[in-house]
Design an enzyme around this catalytic site. Structure first.
Site: not given
Ligand SMILES: Cc1cc2nc3c(=O)[nH]c(=O)nc-3n(C[C@H](O)[C@H](O)[C@H](O)COP(=O)(O)OP(=O)(O)OC[C@H]3O[C@@H](n4cnc5c(N)ncnc54)[C@H](O)[C@@H]3O)c2cc1C
Ligand SMILES: *[C@@H]1O[C@H](CO)[C@@H](O)[C@H](O)[C@H]1NC(C)=O
Ligand SMILES: *[C@@H]1O[C@H](CO)[C@@H](O)[C@H](O)[C@H]1NC(C)=O
Length: 546
Positions: A484, A117-118
């Site tokens: 974000y 979701h980044d």
């Molecule tokens: C539709 C939408 C709704 C959202 N709603 C909220 C919300 O309600 N509250 C909130 O706080 N945020 C929200 N977010 C933001 C969200 O918390 C961040 O985008 C978060 O980083 C997403 O995590 P991910 O694992 O899905 O993303 P990814 O894109 O997989 O990772 C995001 C970042 O974290 C790193 N990362 C991921 N997994 C690991 C791991 N296992 N070890 C080390 N690094 C890692 C990645 O390399 C990257 O830098 C939202 C985002 C979207 C797109």
């Protein structure tokens, strides 16, 4: 009525969408890739594991689907978006250790993806040659009801986490966010806020242990990693420091049943005055009443003209409708909340309900890894320390009404008067604890919209951000939420060193004074800077002092 039904329908469509919102490699990439792959093969034959089934290169027909599945922002589907040279979907910890070892050896950068979701696609897009380590197989959830804790795999989604806990104990919960497909790895490691933040703090505030693999391939837990690194991975973004395998979190108490509502007010129904009043009362509301705002561009059911649709989204976790009506009558009678606006439901049903989705099958809703819709979006964040004037709110609502229905979205979440500011700003890397209201500003467009539309929407978000900027207390630097992610703040040099000064451009807005300690931890745990990306903490040149 028809209008209202259509409104409800589109509302449902877009709430879910948003609350959630041919490759040719060059010769150099090819060299990196071949060395990397043969290194992985060698490592796996030593380990006696079969590694070919977890490696996708562009030659595999399933490469594109493996890449696209966890791309949550469709603007990154574009052919011109740089693609990884390989995707690894590890099933064992030793495969992750091999990926780190071989990536380092062959100078191939790694991007780590959990839920994808980044906002900037940081987990799967880069201008330099790189491979993706996709963590979705690491998604086990183990709940201990007696100790009120759970170990959650980094690749689990928020929805899987909520349901996994609910399945074991109906009155325990994890204080997470709204969108069910967000990954634990990114969410917790960047802070993580949601409906329970004001009562229980960020997701990161509730972490009690973690398992991580560092740049030397060591598997560490809280005790062996030490308190500095343990501090850093609770808000400082995991991918700066290592591969997060899992987090152990404290679970919090919720009632089995809650009372909830989503009521819509348009500009014509005095939405600006209501928002102004809302800002002034939210810090006095009981901790067990969350009342947030979701605002869309829309068409007014009253006039048929463009407007802003303001949804007052509430969930009350301390008794039924009568008590809630009493509180609202005392604190916020202007909203005109009525008994028929309220619904009693299971806590677990609140997640689909909040997104205006059918909430009779919460399990299906929460455990599906496929969001019902995906589209392209750009988003920014702000932290308000004092209420915005009625005129200011009007300006914001007018701006929102410029875009076609549901292409503009804003969220206002209240932190004030809760437990967030009971800790110092240095408690975790997330420093924005004295916030009254946290803002999310965004625009979206369809995957097949032209690049002109995309450009216009991105610029529109910037101009909304400029308007909001008139009302934030801290303008220089202006603060932002690390989760974000926003490359407009600045990025690192793709090759070679990045100076501390350069990294401060994004580092101070995200982390304020915690930036220095994060840089220090980075230099302690990854001095060779294997875990580097477009916004990672810089390492000091080899000859300089820590
Ligand atoms: C539709 C939408 C709704 C959202 N709603 C909220 C919300 O309600 N509250 C909130 O706080 N945020 C929200 N977010 C933001 C969200 O918390 C961040 O985008 C978060 O980083 C997403 O995590 P991910 O694992 O899905 O993303 P990814 O894109 O997989 O990772 C995001 C970042 O974290 C790193 N990362 C991921 N997994 C690991 C791991 N296992 N070890 C080390 N690094 C890692 C990645 O390399 C990257 O830098 C939202 C985002 C979207 C797109
Ligand atoms: C990708 O293709 C290679 C070579 O044909 C094969 O060995 C490997 O198993 C494939 N990967 C996956 C994940 O199917
Ligand atoms: C994009 O796709 C949608 C749904 O398939 C369609 O209704 C719309 O007309 C398309 N828009 C453009 C600009 O092609």
């Amino acid at each position: 009525m028809m209008m209202m039904m259509r409104l409800q329908f589109s509302l449902a469509l877009f709430l879910i969408t948003f609350s959630c919102v041919s490759f040719e490699s060059n010769a150099n990439d090819q060299q990196h890739l071949e060395g990397f792959l043969s290194c992985l093969q060698k490592k796996s034959s030593k380990d006696n594991t079969l590694i070919s089934t977890i490696i996708y290169t562009p030659k595999n027909t399933s490469f594109k689907s493996a890449l696209d599945f966890y791309i949550q922002n469709t603007k990154f589907f574009a052919p011109e978006t740089p693609k990884p040279v390989a995707i690894l979907t590890p099933e064992t910890e030793s495969q992750i250790q091999s990926a780190i070892f071989c990536g380092k050896k062959h100078g191939l950068e790694m991007r780590i993806r959990s839920g994808g979701h980044d906002f900037e696609g940081n987990s799967y897009v880069s201008q330099v040659p790189f491979f993706v380590l996709d963590m979705f197989n690491f998604r086990s959830i183990s709940v201990n009801v007696e100790s009120k804790t759970a170990w959650i795999g980094a690749g689990a989604t928020l929805g899987e986490t909520y349901y996994g806990i609910y399945d074991k104990a109906k009155t325990l919960a994890f204080p997470g966010g709204y969108c069910p497909t967000v990954g634990i790895g990114g969410f917790i490691s960047g802070g993580g806020y949601g409906a329970l933040t004001r009562e229980f703090g960020l997701a990161a505030d509730n972490v009690v242990d973690a398992r991580i693999i560092d740049a030397n391939g060591r598997i560490l837990d809280r005790e062996s990693m030490g308190e500095d690194l343990f501090w850093a991975i609770r808000g400082g973004i995991g991918s700066n420091f290592g591969v997060i395998l899992s987090y152990k979190v404290k679970l919090v108490d919720v009632p089995e049943y809650v009372t909830a509502f989503n009521i819509v007010r348009t500009t014509e129904q005095n939405a600006a005055e209501l928002i102004h009043k809302w800002q002034n009362v939210v810090s006095q509301l009981p901790l067990k009443l969350t009342l947030s705002l979701v605002i869309f561009s829309g068409v007014s059911p009253q006039t048929g003209k463009p407007t802003a649709l303001v949804i007052f989204a509430g969930v009350y976790r301390d008794g039924g409708a009568e008590k809630l009506l009493q509180i609202m009558d005392d604190q916020f009678p202007e909203l005109g909340l009525k008994k028929e606006d309220l619904l009693e439901m299971l806590w677990i049903q609140y997640f689909p309900f909040h997104m205006a989705q059918p909430f009779d099958k919460p399990k299906e809703f929460l455990t599906s890894r496929v969001p019902p819709f995906k589209f392209s979006f750009a988003g920014k964040s702000d932290f308000l320390h004092e209420p915005i004037s009625v005129e200011g709110v009007e300006k914001i609502l007018n701006k929102i009404s410029e875009l076609p229905p549901f292409n503009a979205q804003m969220e206002w979440t209240h932190f004030g008067g809760g437990i967030m500011d009971k800790f110092p700003e240095s408690e975790t890397p997330f420093p924005h604890r004295k916030t009254l209201i946290m803002l999310f500003e965004s625009a979206n467009w369809a995957p097949n919209d032209s690049s002109d539309v995309a450009e216009t929407r991105k610029n529109w978000v910037k101009s909304l951000h400029n308007i909001v900027g008139e009302y934030v207390l801290h303008k220089n630097p202006r603060y932002a939420y690390a989760n974000y992610r926003d490359y407009d703040l600045g990025i690192n040099n793709p090759h070679g060193e990045t100076t501390i000064e350069q990294a401060k451009k994004w580092g101070i807005p995200y982390f304020k004074d915690n930036f220095d300690r994060l840089v220090k931890v980075k230099n302690q745990v990854d001095p060779e800077n294997f875990f580097r990306n477009e916004q990672s903490f810089p390492v000091f040149p080899a000859h300089s002092e820590l």
